[in-house]
Design a protein around this motif. Structure first.
Motif, PDB file in Angstrom:
ATOM      1  N   ALA A 205      33.112  34.870  41.119  1.00 36.34           N
ATOM      2  CA  ALA A 205      32.158  34.741  40.002  1.00 36.34           C
ATOM      3  C   ALA A 205      31.941  36.085  39.310  1.00 36.34           C
ATOM      4  N   ALA A 206      32.153  37.176  40.038  1.00 35.78           N
ATOM      5  CA  ALA A 206      32.010  38.503  39.429  1.00 35.78           C
ATOM      6  C   ALA A 206      33.258  38.872  38.622  1.00 35.78           C
ATOM      7  N   GLY A 207      34.251  37.984  38.624  1.00 40.80           N
ATOM      8  CA  GLY A 207      35.454  38.223  37.820  1.00 40.80           C
ATOM      9  C   GLY A 207      36.593  38.825  38.614  1.00 40.80           C
ATOM     10  N   LEU A 208      36.424  38.917  39.950  1.00 40.75           N
ATOM     11  CA  LEU A 208      37.443  39.560  40.768  1.00 40.75           C
ATOM     12  C   LEU A 208      38.461  38.554  41.292  1.00 40.75           C
ATOM     13  N   ALA A 209      39.683  39.037  41.490  1.00 41.42           N
ATOM     14  CA  ALA A 209      40.701  38.249  42.185  1.00 41.42           C
ATOM     15  C   ALA A 209      40.562  38.559  43.669  1.00 41.42           C
ATOM     16  N   ILE A 210      40.847  37.573  44.525  1.00 38.27           N
ATOM     17  CA  ILE A 210      40.670  37.829  45.963  1.00 38.27           C
ATOM     18  C   ILE A 210      41.932  37.486  46.744  1.00 38.27           C
ATOM     19  N   ALA A 211      42.054  38.117  47.902  1.00 40.57           N
ATOM     20  CA  ALA A 211      43.137  37.815  48.844  1.00 40.57           C
ATOM     21  C   ALA A 211      42.577  37.983  50.247  1.00 40.57           C
ATOM     22  N   SER A 212      43.328  37.458  51.234  1.00 41.58           N
ATOM     23  CA  SER A 212      42.881  37.603  52.623  1.00 41.58           C
ATOM     24  C   SER A 212      43.407  38.904  53.199  1.00 41.58           C
ATOM     25  N   THR A 213      42.666  39.446  54.148  1.00 35.67           N
ATOM     26  CA  THR A 213      43.188  40.584  54.912  1.00 35.67           C
ATOM     27  C   THR A 213      43.471  40.076  56.318  1.00 35.67           C
ATOM     28  N   PRO A 214      44.466  40.649  56.994  1.00 37.52           N
ATOM     29  CA  PRO A 214      44.871  40.092  58.288  1.00 37.52           C
ATOM     30  C   PRO A 214      43.728  40.103  59.298  1.00 37.52           C
ATOM     31  N   PRO A 215      43.656  39.072  60.153  1.00 35.45           N
ATOM     32  CA  PRO A 215      42.616  39.047  61.184  1.00 35.45           C
ATOM     33  C   PRO A 215      42.763  40.263  62.103  1.00 35.45           C
ATOM     34  N   ILE A 216      41.657  40.882  62.417  1.00 35.01           N
ATOM     35  CA  ILE A 216      41.667  42.027  63.342  1.00 35.01           C
ATOM     36  C   ILE A 216      40.758  41.633  64.497  1.00 35.01           C
ATOM     37  N   GLY A 217      41.312  41.487  65.661  1.00 33.82           N
ATOM     38  CA  GLY A 217      40.499  41.086  66.809  1.00 33.82           C
ATOM     39  C   GLY A 217      40.186  39.608  66.756  1.00 33.82           C
ATOM     40  N   ARG A 218      39.230  39.225  65.908  1.00 31.33           N
ATOM     41  CA  ARG A 218      38.868  37.804  65.825  1.00 31.33           C
ATOM     42  C   ARG A 218      39.936  37.005  65.079  1.00 31.33           C
ATOM     43  N   ARG A 219      39.764  35.661  65.069  1.00 24.84           N
ATOM     44  CA  ARG A 219      40.768  34.780  64.456  1.00 24.84           C
ATOM     45  C   ARG A 219      40.712  34.809  62.941  1.00 24.84           C
ATOM     46  N   THR A 220      39.516  35.049  62.391  1.00 23.96           N
ATOM     47  CA  THR A 220      39.346  34.882  60.950  1.00 23.96           C
ATOM     48  C   THR A 220      39.748  36.136  60.170  1.00 23.96           C
ATOM     49  N   PRO A 221      40.268  35.943  58.951  1.00 25.73           N
ATOM     50  CA  PRO A 221      40.644  37.100  58.130  1.00 25.73           C
ATOM     51  C   PRO A 221      39.424  37.709  57.449  1.00 25.73           C
ATOM     52  N   GLY A 222      39.622  38.841  56.802  1.00 24.05           N
ATOM     53  CA  GLY A 222      38.620  39.400  55.907  1.00 24.05           C
ATOM     54  C   GLY A 222      39.054  39.109  54.480  1.00 24.05           C
ATOM     55  N   THR A 223      38.408  39.788  53.526  1.00 26.15           N
ATOM     56  CA  THR A 223      38.728  39.553  52.110  1.00 26.15           C
ATOM     57  C   THR A 223      38.869  40.884  51.380  1.00 26.15           C
ATOM     58  N   VAL A 224      39.867  40.956  50.520  1.00 28.85           N
ATOM     59  CA  VAL A 224      40.002  42.114  49.633  1.00 28.85           C
ATOM     60  C   VAL A 224      39.920  41.585  48.200  1.00 28.85           C
ATOM     61  N   ALA A 225      39.301  42.369  47.320  1.00 31.78           N
ATOM     62  CA  ALA A 225      39.116  41.912  45.939  1.00 31.78           C
ATOM     63  C   ALA A 225      39.420  43.051  44.971  1.00 31.78           C
ATOM     64  N   GLY A 226      39.920  42.676  43.805  1.00 27.29           N
ATOM     65  CA  GLY A 226      40.206  43.672  42.767  1.00 27.29           C
ATOM     66  C   GLY A 226      40.260  42.960  41.427  1.00 27.29           C
ATOM     67  N   TRP A 227      40.284  43.730  40.351  1.00 27.83           N
ATOM     68  CA  TRP A 227      40.333  43.088  39.025  1.00 27.83           C
ATOM     69  C   TRP A 227      41.650  42.353  38.839  1.00 27.83           C
ATOM     70  N   GLU A 228      42.707  42.906  39.445  1.00 30.22           N
ATOM     71  CA  GLU A 228      44.004  42.223  39.438  1.00 30.22           C
ATOM     72  C   GLU A 228      44.653  42.511  40.769  1.00 30.22           C
ATOM     73  N   LEU A 229      45.190  41.495  41.433  1.00 28.10           N
ATOM     74  CA  LEU A 229      45.902  41.739  42.696  1.00 28.10           C
ATOM     75  C   LEU A 229      47.338  41.282  42.489  1.00 28.10           C
ATOM     76  N   THR A 230      48.132  42.150  41.932  1.00 24.69           N
ATOM     77  CA  THR A 230      49.476  41.712  41.540  1.00 24.69           C
ATOM     78  C   THR A 230      50.527  42.012  42.615  1.00 24.69           C
ATOM     79  N   SER A 231      50.253  43.016  43.470  1.00 25.81           N
ATOM     80  CA  SER A 231      51.293  43.445  44.409  1.00 25.81           C
ATOM     81  C   SER A 231      51.566  42.386  45.468  1.00 25.81           C
ATOM     82  N   ASN A 232      52.802  42.386  45.985  1.00 28.64           N
ATOM     83  CA  ASN A 232      53.182  41.464  47.061  1.00 28.64           C
ATOM     84  C   ASN A 232      52.473  41.803  48.356  1.00 28.64           C
ATOM     85  N   ALA A 233      51.851  42.969  48.376  1.00 28.62           N
ATOM     86  CA  ALA A 233      51.196  43.410  49.615  1.00 28.62           C
ATOM     87  C   ALA A 233      49.984  42.538  49.955  1.00 28.62           C
TER      88      ALA A 233
END
Ligand SMILES: C[S@@+](CC[C@H](N)C(=O)[O-])C[C@H]1O[C@@H](n2cnc3c(N)ncnc32)[C@H](O)[C@@H]1O
Length: 289
Positions: A205-233
């Motif tokens: 809603a703030a206008g950001l694109a989001i992607a998951s970050t790999p789970p660390i320790g626990r099963r669930t991922p985190g989230t990374v956000a940016g105005w554009e997330l174009t890289s394959n990374a």
């Protein structure tokens, strides 16, 4: 808020220590590893080692706490480029967390250079050295964030690390996250440990694109956000995660004037969920089990 509190240290899975907050009823870090979480959920997903090629980086550490995320950021940046100048702002409501962490010598895993920086931030709220300009602002992040307006501060990396949404909804609302996003540089990245649908909705809603970050320790991922997330990374959201955002769990917390109590925000959201025609989250979970 009781500011003069003695926190009880607790060892986590990687040997580093965290605290328990009796006020929020949660530990400050994942029990799998406090230090590991700072790197895996914050410093690495915001790509600081790549960004450190720049000669100057700006970091906004929301919910500074013990200072682990700040230390992880500095270590990551300077390992990649020892000459990178860092401008860092930390926001924290309770300075006694940082002071307690120093007094209880929780930083045996960190190089003494970082411990000294965290000590200065805890006790004087600022550091000015050849390669670091840092300040720790003390107060409710909802008010502090407004003080950044007209500062020209656009962060290359923002860490969003409040207690969980049910315990601290005030820092996961549509309105607060919209404010935070204003200070994200056009190429900057915001990282959080949370994959809650309500949090992801607020980021979108703030206008950001989001992607998951790999789970660390626990099963669930985190989230990374940016105005554009174009890289394959970046890990695009799976179909399951995208459908999660169409359930009642994705109804965000709201705080129109940035001053409501947690209870008010929780009740407001429950009411909105009760009135909503969206799929229930338990139904979504069953479909994907
Ligand atoms: C999960 S801990 C953060 C851990 C921290 N990032 C670290 O690396 O140690 C959440 C922190 O948010 C702080 N906090 C809670 N409510 C806040 C508010 N309204 N504004 C700013 N900080 C807040 C708490 O005091 C606590 O230190």
């Amino acid at each position: 808020m009781k500011n003069k509190v003695n926190f009880i240290p607790k060892v986590t899975g990687d040997g580093s220590f965290t605290f328990f907050s009796s006020e929020f009823g949660e530990h400050f870090h994942s029990h799998y590893g406090a230090r590991q979480e700072s790197f895996g959920k914050f410093a690495i997903p915001t790509q600081l080692s790549i960004k450190a090629k720049q000669q100057h980086l700006k970091v906004l550490d929301i919910c500074y706490g013990l200072g682990y995320n700040t230390a992880a950021a500095l270590e990551t940046i300077w390992r990649a480029n020892p000459d990178c100048h860092v401008e860092l702002i930390g926001l924290e409501i309770n300075v006694s967390v940082a002071k307690n962490a120093i007094e209880r010598q929780l930083f045996s895993y960190w190089n003494s250079e970082y411990t000294e920086i965290l000590r200065q931030l805890a006790f004087t709220q600022q550091v000015n050295s050849a390669r670091l300009t840092a300040k720790l602002l003390i107060g409710d992040a909802r008010n502090l964030i407004k003080s950044l307006s007209n500062s020209g501060f656009y962060a290359d990396a923002i860490f969003l690390d409040p207690f969980s949404p049910p315990q601290c909804p005030q820092l996961w609302t549509i309105e607060f996250i919209r404010q935070v996003a204003q200070y994200l540089h056009s190429n900057g990245l915001l990282a959080t440990y949370s994959c809650a649908a309500a949090v992801r909705t607020a980021l979108i809603a703030a206008g950001l694109a989001i992607a998951s970050t790999p789970p660390i320790g626990r099963r669930t991922p985190g989230t990374v956000a940016g105005w554009e997330l174009t890289s394959n990374a970046f890990l695009l959201l799976s179909q399951r995660e995208r459908e999660h955002l169409l359930t009642k769990a994705a109804i965000p917390y709201r705080d129109p004037q940035l001053k409501d109590s947690a209870t008010t925000m929780i009740h407001r959201r429950i009411q909105e969920q009760n009135e909503s025609q969206l799929e229930t989250t338990s139904h979504w979970r069953k479909r994907w089990s």
